[in-house]
Scaffold this active site. Sequence first.
Site, PDB file in Angstrom:
ATOM      1  CB  CYS A 195      -0.987  -0.049   1.152  1.00 29.31           C
ATOM      2  SG  CYS A 195      -2.002  -1.537   1.042  1.00 29.31           S
ATOM      3  CG  HIS A 229      -1.954   4.432   5.276  1.00 31.08           C
ATOM      4  ND1 HIS A 229      -1.988   4.330   3.903  1.00 31.08           N
ATOM      5  CD2 HIS A 229      -1.968   3.157   5.744  1.00 31.08           C
ATOM      6  CE1 HIS A 229      -2.023   3.058   3.558  1.00 31.08           C
ATOM      7  NE2 HIS A 229      -2.015   2.317   4.653  1.00 31.08           N
ATOM      8  CG  HIS A 277      -6.539   0.746   1.800  1.00 30.27           C
ATOM      9  ND1 HIS A 277      -5.675   1.395   0.954  1.00 30.27           N
ATOM     10  CD2 HIS A 277      -5.766   0.125   2.728  1.00 30.27           C
ATOM     11  CE1 HIS A 277      -4.425   1.169   1.344  1.00 30.27           C
ATOM     12  NE2 HIS A 277      -4.459   0.402   2.422  1.00 30.27           N
TER      13      HIS A 277
END
Lengths: 401, 263
Positions: free
Chosen positions: A165, A293, A327
């Site tokens: 990620c 994040h 996400h």
Amino acid sequence: MPVSTIPLAITAYTATTALGHGIDAQLDALRQARSGLRPNDFGNAALPCWIGRVDGVEDSPLAAEHAAWDCRNNRLAWLGLRQDGFLARVRAARERYGADRVALLLGTSTASIGATEEAYRRLDAAGEFARDPRHPEIHAPHSLAAFVAAALSLEGPCMTISTACSSSAKVFASAERMLRLGLVDAAVVGGVDTLCDSVLFGFNALELVSAAPCRPFDATRNGISIGEAAGFALLERTDVAPDAPRLLGYGEASDAYHMSTPHPQGLGAELALREALARAGLAAEQVDYINLHGTASVKNDEVEAALVERTFPAGTRASSSKGFTGHTLGAAGIVEAAIALLAIEHGLIPGNLGGRTPDPVCGPQFAWRNERRRVDVALSNSFGFGGNNACLVFARGGFPA
Amino acid sequence: MSALRVCVEGVGLWSPRLGSFAALQALLRGTAPPPPSARPAAATLPPNERRRAPESVLLAVEVAGQAVAMSGRDAATLACVFASSHGDQATTDYMCRTLAQAPAELSPTRFHNSVHNAPAGYWTIATGCHAPSTAVAAQHASFGAGLLEAVTLALSERRPVLLVCSDTQGAGPLRKVTGCAQAFGCALLLSPTPGEATLARLALTLAPLRAATPLPEPLATWSDANASAAALPLLALLAAGHGGCALRAAATLELRIEMEDIA
């Protein structure tokens, strides 16, 4: 400590997410605090959760000459590339510098693994892949970058960065180093990840997927909503575009703690943040906005909120945009870079959508609702499995004035 | 573009036939070395991690450990670049097979081991390394692209960099597609400045792709059997101690490499 970093001009950027195709769709949804999440309608096996799915990917075939690269991930890449006049900007850079002087650095977590999953569902009688006219390379991590290189007719350094990620945040760092050494004159950076069974069932197996829309930094959060996205940016030296927004710095660091759980004190995240500020020559007080994040996993948000609280003054605003897009994994870095750039360009702090009951660990820096204020400096955090952390620093063109 | 100059301080190598860089040197001198044990030892990993780690991690950690040991440097401070064309193919095969049959039974550990940066993750955890780490891919140019990334990092940041490039043997129906008939991994410890541990100094330039550097047998056959074995021309050059080679660095580019005098 880092050697001096050169600022780079971001002369074009685009993003396509569950919020819609292109930058205006992102901005519109952010302004209206409208989430792009929907009940899961993807895949071959039902998993009760919410997803950030991009509309129209299936209806967006590749150009005929690139048909051998056809798969859902490359369709999303092609859909994303055609927004915001991005293709024309790349063409101009290619003509200005030469095709071999423009790097292509793309981040992805799973590339076109969806095509490999599909091939395993349709094995032939001998247990091998069924005959397929497409490139066998679609079954490799470099599928995305190889397709995009062909689609953009770029002939410079071309590489896939796949650090889960943080992938499409780290491409900015690699591009800066190549420009600093004079290997290239411009770089197309970005990332694409698409929904696939691997990530839906994989994160589900780790008990990291929420059954409800994700609630970043909410006291009752219980997991992520997986999304998909494509985003790209064109980076050049600042002398060709002094007024364009800038990449001022970046930081990269490793947790050295656990494959799928962040360091409990956020050590790698803090190292990345401190390095990013040092490269940019900025103090924490000069940061106006941080796109966090903020995945809505219990651990990530706890660690990241504590880092914000101990590092920044109350005047720095912080939020996660995962409640808007989900996400988007390997594409999260570029999508959230685009949101940080929108914050600078439009003076918009996007509210932390989905967080209704703030976790007590969150400090006064959190923007729970949209705020309007001037943003000169915006950070974006991206953290990945394997303890892989990246932080990017963006600033208004000409900053510091 | 002026040449990029880096020093090599360590070399790691593992394949089913060669367990170290010294074994390659012996092979090229005409002595067939005994093959290594069936699995890479990966002694840098703690025993419990070694049991849990997938083969891609064992292979990458083995060659990384060899290169770092040769350099005498502290692994905890080294920035690292892990390149692989295909990642862990046994894990990909397991994932896709399970998803096709019983997706809800997917193993959480095998899922987190499926990320392309699993070797970088295990390595940084085992060595306590907080430096930047990355994981890259570029199909058959993965070694060259990884080398370019590592050299760029070493020179722009003026710090030593560990480069690892490895691919496991193919598994299941994927094996025919990737063409990886056997495992191959290698590692280089690169430094921007010469020092006591310097083994070789390289001058690298980017240029349009030409024909590949020919390799002697059995290296040519091995090169066809694993995407990461595209590193062999450079490893053979390092073993010979003089000369030059070219490696594919992208679909259209190669890195031309000349070995220079260390002095």
